[in-house]
Every structure is written in structure tokens, then in C-alpha cells.
Design an enzyme around this catalytic site. Structure first.
Site, PDB file in Angstrom:
ATOM      1  CG  HIS A   1      -2.046   1.017   1.410  1.00 19.54           C
ATOM      2  ND1 HIS A   1      -3.198   1.332   1.178  1.00 19.54           N
ATOM      3  CD2 HIS A   1      -1.591   2.391   1.484  1.00 19.54           C
ATOM      4  CE1 HIS A   1      -3.650   2.530   1.537  1.00 19.54           C
ATOM      5  NE2 HIS A   1      -2.375   3.176   1.913  1.00 19.54           N
ATOM      6  CD  GLU A   2       0.996   3.943   3.748  1.00 16.62           C
ATOM      7  OE1 GLU A   2       1.715   4.816   3.340  1.00 16.62           O
ATOM      8  OE2 GLU A   2       0.957   3.020   4.638  1.00 16.62           O
TER       9      GLU A   2
ATOM     10  CG  HIS B   1       0.693   5.620  -0.796  1.00 16.65           C
ATOM     11  ND1 HIS B   1      -0.787   6.583  -1.577  1.00 16.65           N
ATOM     12  CD2 HIS B   1      -0.175   5.328   0.258  1.00 16.65           C
ATOM     13  CE1 HIS B   1      -2.056   6.710  -0.915  1.00 16.65           C
ATOM     14  NE2 HIS B   1      -1.646   6.061   0.546  1.00 16.65           N
TER      15      HIS B   1
END
Length: 260
Positions: free
Chosen positions: A61-62, A65
Site C-alpha cells: 500500500h505504502e 503511494h
């Protein structure tokens, strides 16, 4: 020589961390243990399977980003270690890893992890800013689909029930994380998606309340009927893939191996 060293450093900044490889090893080993019934306590295997799978998803997820920010113009994400998939390189390891795992243990809910620090001034264009914020939740959506689709399609009908239940629970965590992250409230990625499109006046009006956005959302989830709507939505998503929500409940029960 300086250019060569720079290229070498960039390569190291993007090399997958040993921490992530260890997480994958734990995920693979625990999956095998649950599938084969290895060990005296298969429920502990479900615990390891879900926790390692959850932390892997937080890392991805990170990473999404950071990777999107890199292509958007923020070249500093590499030097910060965000591209190594090491969850302990994020802005706040407590918020990124520890608290999300604690929330899974306590309530079976996918708490959004702490954020990578993106230098937004290096990125131009509202669409780029919105895409950076949307990239993380999209990863949770993809993982949820990857977990639910084979169960709903009947591909795991002959698999050990404990393994399927663990998968269903892990998928539910991905769904709750995606739904929470897409809420347009400060502290969540959903607000990051719409913020570039808000007027300066609107952003300034919201700014004083930003530190309390996440607390307010969780207070509503636990203390009001909003929580019922939230869980109904999460279960509805599972049913769209022909996966009965009770499977996730069985997975959560097996996950809590310390209970009788």
C-alpha cells in the site's frame, strides 16, 4: 564517477529490503503450515498467515503511494527508503505497522497504516496528487479481489477449511482498509484524493480539524449505527464475489488462537 555512484545509490534505494523478504517467507511458510495442518496448533498458523499477509499488504500500500509519487516528480522517496518495501522505513513505524496489527487483533478491522512523507511541492498537477493518494487503496482492492475471486469461483472447494477461512478474513481486512482509506476525511487517503480539487478557503477551513479526522471516524464506527452500515458494506462486497461473510468470521475465530 559521481554519476556512477549516483546510479549505484539509486539502485540500492530501490532494492527490496530483507525485511520484506522475511515477511514473504513467513507468509509462505505459514500458508503451507495451515494448508497441510502442520504443527499442533493450526490456529497459530492462521495468526501468522493473516498478520504476515496484512503487513505485506501494508508495505505494498505504502509502496504504491511512493512509487506513484516518484513518477509524479518527487525523487526523494527513494532516499527515504520508501521503495524498498520495508514497512519500518515509513514516516511512523508505530502508525504504519504496530497499530494496524493491534487493531486487527482487537477488532478484526483493517486500520489504514501511517503514511509515507511525500514532498507535494515537487509534484505539479491535481490529477497527479489525486492519483498518489488513490494508489494505496487501489492496492488493497486488488489484493481483496485476488483473495476473494478463487474462493467465490470454487477453485478452493477442496482446500482445507481453515486455510480458506484465513484467506476470507484477510480479504475482509483488505476491504475494510480500502473502504476506510477512501473516506474523504483528513487523515485518510480519500481526503488526499479530493483535496487538490478543493478551494484554498475550503482547505483552510478543514485544516484545524485535520488531526482529529481519524479519531472522529473511529468514534462513529464504534459508538453509532455508522459501524453497522460499515460492516454491512464490507460483507456486501464479499457477497458480490459469492463468498459468504461467515467464512471471514470463522477466519477471525481461528486467528484468535489464544481463545478457547
Amino acid at each position: 564517477m559521481t554519476f556512477a555512484r549516483t546510479q549505484q545509490q539509486r539502485s540500492e534505494d530501490r532494492r527490496i529490503s530483507p525485511v520484506f523478504w522475511v515477511l514473504l517467507a513467513v507468509l509462505g511458510t505459514s500458508s503451507w503450515a495451515v494448508w497441510t495442518g502442520y504443527g499442533e496448533n493450526s490456529r497459530f498458523g492462521v495468526f501468522l498467515f493473516v498478520v504476515s499477509g496484512w503487513v505485506v499488504s501494508l508495505s505494498l500500500h505504502e509502496y504504491a503511494h511512493a512509487r506513484t509519487a516518484l513518477h509524479g516528480g518527487d525523487l526523494t522517496v527513494g532516499a527515504k527508503g520508501y521503495l524498498t518495501l520495508n514497512p519500518f522505513k515509513y514516516a511512523n513505524a508505530l502508525l504504519s505497522v504496530v497499530l494496524p496489527v493491534v487493531f486487527v487483533i482487537l477488532g478484526g478491522i483493517g486500520l489504514p497504516g501511517g503514511a509515507v512523507f511525500i514532498e507535494r511541492h515537487r509534484i505539479s498537477g491535481r490529477w497527479k496528487h489525486s492519483l498518489i493518494s488513490a494508489a494505496g487503496p487501489l492496492v488493497n482492492v486488488v489484493i481483496a479481489v485476488a483473495l476473494l475471486a478463487p474462493i467465490g469461483a470454487g477453485l478452493l472447494d477442496g482446500a482445507p477449511s481453515t486455510f480458506v477461512a484465513g484467506m476470507a478474513f484477510l480479504a475482509l481486512l483488505q476491504i475494510t482498509a480500502a473502504v476506510l482509506n477512501l473516506i474523504p476525511v483528513p487523515g485518510f487517503d480519500g481526503y488526499g484524493i479530493i483535496e487538490p480539487w478543493l478551494s484554498l478557503k475550503a482547505r483552510r477551513a478543514v485544516e484545524p480539524f485535520a488531526p482529529f479526522g481519524m479519531l472522529a471516524v473511529f468514534a462513529l464506527l464504534w459508538q453509532t449505527s455508522v459501524g453497522d452500515w460499515f460492516w454491512r458494506l464490507a460483507y456486501k462486497v464479499m457477497e458480490l464475489f459469492d463468498v459468504p461473510p461467515y467464512l471471514a468470521a470463522l477466519g477471525y475465530q481461528a486467528f484468535r488462537f489464544w481463545e478457547n
